[in-house]
Design a protein around this motif. Sequence first.
Motif, PDB file in Angstrom:
ATOM      1  N   ARG A   1       7.146  -6.903  10.792  1.00 51.36           N
ATOM      2  CA  ARG A   1       6.594  -6.274  12.015  1.00 51.36           C
ATOM      3  C   ARG A   1       6.845  -4.777  12.021  1.00 51.36           C
ATOM      4  NH1 ARG A   1       5.838 -11.182  12.963  1.00 51.36           N
ATOM      5  NH2 ARG A   1       4.266 -10.668  11.432  1.00 51.36           N
ATOM      6  N   LYS A   2       8.030  -4.368  11.514  1.00 47.97           N
ATOM      7  CA  LYS A   2       8.389  -2.945  11.542  1.00 47.97           C
ATOM      8  C   LYS A   2       7.696  -2.137  10.453  1.00 47.97           C
ATOM      9  CE  LYS A   2      13.174  -3.178  13.201  1.00 47.97           C
ATOM     10  NZ  LYS A   2      13.727  -1.964  13.780  1.00 47.97           N
ATOM     11  N   TYR A   3       7.146  -2.819   9.474  1.00 54.53           N
ATOM     12  CA  TYR A   3       6.658  -2.103   8.287  1.00 54.53           C
ATOM     13  C   TYR A   3       5.365  -1.340   8.549  1.00 54.53           C
ATOM     14  CZ  TYR A   3       5.417  -1.128   3.459  1.00 54.53           C
ATOM     15  OH  TYR A   3       5.070  -0.501   2.291  1.00 54.53           O
ATOM     16  N   ARG A   4       5.374  -0.091   8.150  1.00 54.03           N
ATOM     17  CA  ARG A   4       4.145   0.737   8.171  1.00 54.03           C
ATOM     18  C   ARG A   4       3.948   1.251   6.755  1.00 54.03           C
ATOM     19  NH1 ARG A   4       4.129  -1.554  11.881  1.00 54.03           N
ATOM     20  NH2 ARG A   4       4.309  -1.076  14.079  1.00 54.03           N
ATOM     21  N   PRO A   5       2.972   0.727   6.041  1.00 53.33           N
ATOM     22  CA  PRO A   5       2.828   1.161   4.650  1.00 53.33           C
ATOM     23  C   PRO A   5       2.469   2.643   4.552  1.00 53.33           C
ATOM     24  CG  PRO A   5       1.118  -0.434   5.245  1.00 53.33           C
ATOM     25  CD  PRO A   5       1.980  -0.270   6.438  1.00 53.33           C
ATOM     26  N   LEU A   6       3.341   3.388   3.874  1.00 51.06           N
ATOM     27  CA  LEU A   6       3.085   4.812   3.703  1.00 51.06           C
ATOM     28  C   LEU A   6       2.541   5.095   2.311  1.00 51.06           C
ATOM     29  CD1 LEU A   6       6.349   6.244   5.290  1.00 51.06           C
ATOM     30  CD2 LEU A   6       4.090   6.131   6.309  1.00 51.06           C
ATOM     31  N   THR A   7       2.562   4.047   1.486  1.00 51.10           N
ATOM     32  CA  THR A   7       2.171   4.253   0.094  1.00 51.10           C
ATOM     33  C   THR A   7       1.153   3.196  -0.291  1.00 51.10           C
ATOM     34  OG1 THR A   7       3.943   2.788  -0.548  1.00 51.10           O
ATOM     35  CG2 THR A   7       4.420   5.143  -0.624  1.00 51.10           C
ATOM     36  N   ASN A   8       0.495   3.423  -1.406  1.00 48.58           N
ATOM     37  CA  ASN A   8      -0.416   2.394  -1.898  1.00 48.58           C
ATOM     38  C   ASN A   8       0.348   1.425  -2.800  1.00 48.58           C
ATOM     39  OD1 ASN A   8      -0.079   3.679  -4.312  1.00 48.58           O
ATOM     40  ND2 ASN A   8      -2.025   4.768  -4.230  1.00 48.58           N
ATOM     41  N   GLY A   9      -0.360   0.536  -3.415  1.00 50.06           N
ATOM     42  CA  GLY A   9       0.309  -0.524  -4.166  1.00 50.06           C
ATOM     43  C   GLY A   9       0.621  -0.178  -5.615  1.00 50.06           C
ATOM     44  N   ASN A  10       0.770   1.123  -5.955  1.00 50.01           N
ATOM     45  CA  ASN A  10       1.178   1.419  -7.331  1.00 50.01           C
ATOM     46  C   ASN A  10       2.678   1.164  -7.488  1.00 50.01           C
ATOM     47  OD1 ASN A  10       2.514   3.632  -6.331  1.00 50.01           O
ATOM     48  ND2 ASN A  10       0.916   5.088  -6.906  1.00 50.01           N
ATOM     49  N   LEU A  11       3.197   1.322  -8.693  1.00 50.12           N
ATOM     50  CA  LEU A  11       4.584   0.926  -8.950  1.00 50.12           C
ATOM     51  C   LEU A  11       5.579   1.681  -8.072  1.00 50.12           C
ATOM     52  CD1 LEU A  11       6.376  -0.926 -10.592  1.00 50.12           C
ATOM     53  CD2 LEU A  11       6.509   0.843 -12.346  1.00 50.12           C
ATOM     54  N   ASP A  12       5.400   2.993  -7.931  1.00 52.50           N
ATOM     55  CA  ASP A  12       6.323   3.767  -7.092  1.00 52.50           C
ATOM     56  C   ASP A  12       6.272   3.266  -5.655  1.00 52.50           C
ATOM     57  OD1 ASP A  12       7.046   5.284  -9.192  1.00 52.50           O
ATOM     58  OD2 ASP A  12       5.789   7.019  -8.679  1.00 52.50           O
ATOM     59  N   GLY A  13       5.062   2.988  -5.181  1.00 52.23           N
ATOM     60  CA  GLY A  13       4.900   2.501  -3.811  1.00 52.23           C
ATOM     61  C   GLY A  13       5.607   1.169  -3.616  1.00 52.23           C
ATOM     62  N   ILE A  14       5.519   0.310  -4.606  1.00 58.07           N
ATOM     63  CA  ILE A  14       6.161  -1.005  -4.531  1.00 58.07           C
ATOM     64  C   ILE A  14       7.680  -0.854  -4.504  1.00 58.07           C
ATOM     65  CG2 ILE A  14       6.609  -3.087  -5.902  1.00 58.07           C
ATOM     66  CD1 ILE A  14       3.564  -2.828  -6.726  1.00 58.07           C
ATOM     67  N   LEU A  15       8.197   0.014  -5.379  1.00 49.29           N
ATOM     68  CA  LEU A  15       9.654   0.194  -5.429  1.00 49.29           C
ATOM     69  C   LEU A  15      10.159   0.818  -4.134  1.00 49.29           C
ATOM     70  CD1 LEU A  15      10.014   1.335  -9.153  1.00 49.29           C
ATOM     71  CD2 LEU A  15      10.576  -0.896  -8.174  1.00 49.29           C
ATOM     72  N   TRP A  16       9.342   1.721  -3.561  1.00 49.35           N
ATOM     73  CA  TRP A  16       9.739   2.324  -2.286  1.00 49.35           C
ATOM     74  C   TRP A  16       9.750   1.245  -1.184  1.00 49.35           C
ATOM     75  CZ3 TRP A  16       7.248   2.649   2.423  1.00 49.35           C
ATOM     76  CH2 TRP A  16       7.912   3.420   3.385  1.00 49.35           C
ATOM     77  N   ALA A  17       8.708   0.437  -1.141  1.00 54.56           N
ATOM     78  CA  ALA A  17       8.607  -0.617  -0.120  1.00 54.56           C
ATOM     79  C   ALA A  17       9.756  -1.615  -0.268  1.00 54.56           C
ATOM     80  CB  ALA A  17       7.258  -1.339  -0.247  1.00 54.56           C
ATOM     81  N   ASP A  18      10.093  -1.952  -1.491  1.00 53.15           N
ATOM     82  CA  ASP A  18      11.195  -2.872  -1.766  1.00 53.15           C
ATOM     83  C   ASP A  18      12.499  -2.275  -1.209  1.00 53.15           C
ATOM     84  OD1 ASP A  18      12.389  -5.155  -3.676  1.00 53.15           O
ATOM     85  OD2 ASP A  18      13.554  -3.333  -4.033  1.00 53.15           O
ATOM     86  N   HIS A  19      12.715  -0.999  -1.483  1.00 57.61           N
ATOM     87  CA  HIS A  19      13.928  -0.321  -1.013  1.00 57.61           C
ATOM     88  C   HIS A  19      13.964  -0.268   0.514  1.00 57.61           C
ATOM     89  CE1 HIS A  19      17.205   2.554  -1.025  1.00 57.61           C
ATOM     90  NE2 HIS A  19      16.515   3.285  -0.169  1.00 57.61           N
TER      91      HIS A  19
END
Length: 382
Positions: free
Chosen positions: A355-373
């Motif tokens: 619910r809190k998540y607001r994607p600031l990045t796209n689904g490339n590798l850096d974006g995924i690692l950022w979202a994971d963190h």
Amino acid sequence: MPKKIAILGSTGSIGISTLKVVQKLKPAFQVVGLTAYRNVKELAQQIKTYRPKMAAILDWKFFPELKALTKGTSTQLLAGEEGLVAVAGDSGADMVLTAIVGAAGLKPTLTAIQKGKDIALANKETMVMAGDVVTKAAKKSGSRILPVDSEHCAVFQCLAGSTKPSEIHKILLTASGGPFRNLNKKHFSKITLKQALKHPTWRMGPKITIDSATLMNKGLEVIEAHYLFGAPYSKIDIVIHPESIIHSMVEYIDGSVLAQLGTTDMQIPIQYALTYPARGNSPVNRLDLTQIGQLHFEKPDHGKFPCVDLAYEAGEKGGTYPAVLNAANEVAVNRFLKEEISFNDIPKIIGKTLRKYRPLTNGNLDGILWADHWARETASAI
Ligand code: NAD
Ligand code: MG
């Protein structure tokens, strides 16, 4: 020439079953790489038995002990994440079997794919968090991804003979339903760790056993199936099947339903991934349907197991959402395994994080690692 295989996470449930399979398929297979997290004694024993070219332990603390225990062998010893990545990419393997649990499998798996190695994929979290990146990289390098997860191995087999997505009506993933299938929801708040660790049909590592109890395992498998088979979520259904004899099914548009059956032994799907497209003899218990007598099926209870809807929701949103779902789940399951939160807290933490998540990045590798963190920090704080 034997087929060369590296096993990432060789000291776990899948890793050990894989070594059993390899032992039986000898001399067709040669182990060239092994990795573990901290279980230095088991890893050292495996090194002495299989004499791989390279082996790595994630936790540096155990590196001196690993060296001492394997003195006299010619195996090149490594440690840390770089060590795991090196075993995945540079041990000379033709195939890398990924049996690490969780997001930690992503970098070594991606490295192996980028180097064009075939992947026997057990580490479903990698596919969940980075399905687009992984499948694109595999297409580019020519690496084949062969599913080890029993359901996906079943679907893979049921799809043989038809490669036209338009002919598929549904992928039906079966689920045992876990230990709490028949427990009234009002008792869920009192579920203990010991109860949740008692899976009715499969013996597996602790994380996937808890995932099976919350049904998040099936949710993760829906996302895994979406990326492996390119099927939209509307065509992937879950069927509860407590006996775990049918490992999954594919329903075609003409009404024909194909199923793959077998005993509950992970050596069967592991071996198929290793020998594909050939089949080899196996000493596993044979399936005797006359002994089993009846097979049962029911719909999943979405009210009792909110993780299923959370997984579909994250999957449908796509991008970095599945990585957030996966990371929040890993955090929550870890805390439950330490008995710091209740069973009901697991879906609550995951739901709140999403619910809190607001994607600031796209689904490339850096974006995924950022979202994971981000998701790990957020879920931990919750
Ligand atoms: P497990 O906990 O028994 O073993 C995990 C392995 O990974 C161990 O070798 C451990 O040393 C290593 N490991 C753990 N954390 C690590 C980290 N942070 N970095 C590097 N290595 C690490 O788990 P398992 O049951 O064998 O499951 C492995 C994977 O296979 C999971 O993704 C699981 O979902 C999947 N899977 C397992 C089964 C099963 O029957 N066990 C079935 C289908 C899919
Ligand atoms: Mg499975």
